[in-house]
Design an enzyme around this catalytic site. Structure first.
Site, PDB file in Angstrom:
ATOM      1  N   SER A 138       0.871  -1.187   0.000  1.00 30.92           N
ATOM      2  CA  SER A 138       0.000   0.000   0.000  1.00 30.92           C
ATOM      3  C   SER A 138       0.902   1.230   0.000  1.00 30.92           C
ATOM      4  O   SER A 138       2.051   1.171   0.464  1.00 30.92           O
ATOM      5  CB  SER A 138      -0.853  -0.010   1.272  1.00 30.92           C
ATOM      6  OG  SER A 138      -1.367   1.285   1.547  1.00 30.92           O
ATOM      7  N   TYR A 151      -1.535  -1.125  10.189  1.00 34.58           N
ATOM      8  CA  TYR A 151      -1.673  -1.384   8.745  1.00 34.58           C
ATOM      9  C   TYR A 151      -0.445  -0.870   8.001  1.00 34.58           C
ATOM     10  O   TYR A 151       0.178  -1.594   7.212  1.00 34.58           O
ATOM     11  CB  TYR A 151      -2.938  -0.681   8.253  1.00 34.58           C
ATOM     12  CG  TYR A 151      -3.280  -0.881   6.802  1.00 34.58           C
ATOM     13  CD1 TYR A 151      -3.961  -2.021   6.382  1.00 34.58           C
ATOM     14  CD2 TYR A 151      -2.943   0.072   5.844  1.00 34.58           C
ATOM     15  CE1 TYR A 151      -4.306  -2.200   5.048  1.00 34.58           C
ATOM     16  CE2 TYR A 151      -3.278  -0.101   4.510  1.00 34.58           C
ATOM     17  CZ  TYR A 151      -3.961  -1.234   4.119  1.00 34.58           C
ATOM     18  OH  TYR A 151      -4.294  -1.426   2.803  1.00 34.58           O
TER      19      TYR A 151
HETATM   20  P1  NAD Z   1     -11.376  -6.396   0.823  1.00 31.13           P
HETATM   21  O1  NAD Z   1     -11.753  -6.268   2.252  1.00 31.13           O
HETATM   22  O2  NAD Z   1     -12.411  -6.198  -0.242  1.00 31.13           O
HETATM   23  O3  NAD Z   1     -10.628  -7.788   0.567  1.00 31.13           O
HETATM   24  C1  NAD Z   1      -9.750  -8.370   1.483  1.00 31.13           C
HETATM   25  C2  NAD Z   1      -9.951  -9.870   1.427  1.00 31.13           C
HETATM   26  O4  NAD Z   1      -8.995 -10.503   2.297  1.00 31.13           O
HETATM   27  C3  NAD Z   1     -11.358 -10.275   1.932  1.00 31.13           C
HETATM   28  O5  NAD Z   1     -11.996 -11.106   0.992  1.00 31.13           O
HETATM   29  C4  NAD Z   1     -11.068 -10.992   3.238  1.00 31.13           C
HETATM   30  O6  NAD Z   1     -11.989 -12.036   3.548  1.00 31.13           O
HETATM   31  C5  NAD Z   1      -9.667 -11.544   2.979  1.00 31.13           C
HETATM   32  N1  NAD Z   1      -8.984 -11.863   4.234  1.00 31.13           N
HETATM   33  C6  NAD Z   1      -8.922 -11.114   5.362  1.00 31.13           C
HETATM   34  N2  NAD Z   1      -8.248 -11.755   6.317  1.00 31.13           N
HETATM   35  C7  NAD Z   1      -7.863 -12.951   5.790  1.00 31.13           C
HETATM   36  C8  NAD Z   1      -7.128 -14.056   6.282  1.00 31.13           C
HETATM   37  N3  NAD Z   1      -6.674 -14.056   7.534  1.00 31.13           N
HETATM   38  N4  NAD Z   1      -6.911 -15.099   5.461  1.00 31.13           N
HETATM   39  C9  NAD Z   1      -7.397 -15.102   4.194  1.00 31.13           C
HETATM   40  N5  NAD Z   1      -8.107 -14.095   3.667  1.00 31.13           N
HETATM   41  C10 NAD Z   1      -8.336 -13.020   4.461  1.00 31.13           C
HETATM   42  O7  NAD Z   1     -10.197  -5.341   0.639  1.00 31.13           O
HETATM   43  P2  NAD Z   1      -9.460  -4.815  -0.670  1.00 31.13           P
HETATM   44  O8  NAD Z   1      -9.596  -3.346  -0.642  1.00 31.13           O
HETATM   45  O9  NAD Z   1      -9.841  -5.597  -1.877  1.00 31.13           O
HETATM   46  O10 NAD Z   1      -7.947  -5.132  -0.234  1.00 31.13           O
HETATM   47  C11 NAD Z   1      -7.139  -6.144  -0.847  1.00 31.13           C
HETATM   48  C12 NAD Z   1      -5.676  -5.846  -0.544  1.00 31.13           C
HETATM   49  O11 NAD Z   1      -5.338  -4.566  -1.092  1.00 31.13           O
HETATM   50  C13 NAD Z   1      -5.375  -5.751   0.948  1.00 31.13           C
HETATM   51  O12 NAD Z   1      -4.113  -6.299   1.222  1.00 31.13           O
HETATM   52  C14 NAD Z   1      -5.360  -4.263   1.192  1.00 31.13           C
HETATM   53  O13 NAD Z   1      -4.594  -3.920   2.318  1.00 31.13           O
HETATM   54  C15 NAD Z   1      -4.732  -3.781  -0.099  1.00 31.13           C
HETATM   55  N6  NAD Z   1      -4.956  -2.370  -0.374  1.00 31.13           N
HETATM   56  C16 NAD Z   1      -6.210  -1.865  -0.526  1.00 31.13           C
HETATM   57  C17 NAD Z   1      -6.371  -0.506  -0.797  1.00 31.13           C
HETATM   58  C18 NAD Z   1      -7.713   0.114  -0.994  1.00 31.13           C
HETATM   59  O14 NAD Z   1      -7.781   1.348  -1.110  1.00 31.13           O
HETATM   60  N7  NAD Z   1      -8.796  -0.641  -1.028  1.00 31.13           N
HETATM   61  C19 NAD Z   1      -5.243   0.320  -0.907  1.00 31.13           C
HETATM   62  C20 NAD Z   1      -3.983  -0.238  -0.751  1.00 31.13           C
HETATM   63  C21 NAD Z   1      -3.841  -1.580  -0.493  1.00 31.13           C
END
Ligand code: NAD
Length: 252
Positions: A138, A151
């Site tokens: 991120s 985070y």
């Molecule tokens: P999201 O909440 O839609 O998806 C996250 C997924 O991870 C979910 O399906 C959840 O069930 C799964 N998960 C959580 N804990 C888990 C575990 N212990 N074992 C297996 N699966 C698990 O979120 P997203 O926005 O799609 O995020 C996906 C990735 O992108 C994450 O690593 C997040 O930190 C990163 N990210 C997101 C953003 C954003 O703005 N949305 C920005 C930077 C990075």
């Protein structure tokens, strides 16, 4: 003809927005994709909808189930070529209000979980002649982000883990890269907007309109992940790639 024809891939957290988009992107380029997430029914449903080859429910923090997940992909593809370590969680709270338990609930998924995914994927890739690992970090891993210390710290750890793993795994042909999305419109961001506003007095939507030209889409992240997974990125390893429409390029 896709750029990933004949490749076998795994994606963790594929029920979520970015994970699902990454799995779809890999499938669209010809890869056979095995997906995982926490809930069995939810990952089965997602796999069916996107055309993944197999769904395996497991927690990225659990070593043996993650080894079995990777093995499940190897059984289907005869080896592993691509791994996307995407699963993640966030906790929005002032740093001093985190209990050690709160802290670990985030770092255990976002850093330990990426380590477990990377380790088993790398072992399988070394056995089958190389591959590409992409970890979703991120922009908060590169600069401070108030009220998300656990985070941000875990995401910085992911960048560091990828750099060192890339060096160790260069010789057996495994590339390792970190992708740093800016703010992407997903439930993870939506669910925490109000709490962020309460703590900071800032409206994230307004802020992002200025700083990032609005929210990004999961497909914006998937495009870069698909490229890094492919042989078009054959000299890309140990890198940290930002997808934020210039947000972190600006001082103000
Ligand atoms: P999201 O909440 O839609 O998806 C996250 C997924 O991870 C979910 O399906 C959840 O069930 C799964 N998960 C959580 N804990 C888990 C575990 N212990 N074992 C297996 N699966 C698990 O979120 P997203 O926005 O799609 O995020 C996906 C990735 O992108 C994450 O690593 C997040 O930190 C990163 N990210 C997101 C953003 C954003 O703005 N949305 C920005 C930077 C990075």
């Amino acid at each position: 003809m896709g750029i990933l024809d004949g490749k076998t891939a795994i994606v963790t957290g594929a029920v979520g927005s970015i994970g699902r988009a990454c799995a779809e992107g890999l499938i669209a380029e010809g890869a056979t994709v095995v997906v995982s997430d926490l809930d069995a029914a939810a990952i089965e449903k997602a796999a069916e909808e996107i055309g993944a080859a197999r769904a395996i429910a497991c927690d990225v923090r659990d070593d043996a189930p993650m080894a079995a997940f990777v093995e499940g992909a190897v059984e289907i593809g005869g080896g592993l070529d691509i791994a996307v370590a995407n699963a993640g969680v966030v906790n929005v709270a002032p740093v001093v209000e985190n209990s050690l338990e709160d802290w670990r609930s985030v770092t255990s998924v976002n850093l330990d979980g990426v380590f477990v995914t990377l380790k088993h994927a790398a072992l399988a890739m070394v056995a089958s002649g190389g591959g590409s690992i992409v970890a979703i970090s991120s922009i908060t891993g590169k600069a401070g982000y108030p009220f998300a210390a656990s985070y941000a710290a875990a995401k910085a750890g992911v960048i560091s883990l990828c750099r060192t793993a890339a060096l160790e795994l260069r010789e057996p042909g495994v590339r390792v890269n970190a992708v740093c999305p800016g703010f992407i419109e997903t439930p993870m961001v939506g669910a925490n907007k109000d709490r962020f506003a309460e703590l900071s007095g800032l409206d994230l939507d307004e802020l992002l309109e200025q700083a990032q030209g609005g929210y990004g889409k999961p497909a914006d992240v998937a495009g870069l992940v698909t490229f890094l997974a492919s042989e078009r990125a054959s000299l890309c390893s140990g890198g940290t790639y930002t997808v934020d429409n210039g947000l972190t390029a600006s001082l103000l």
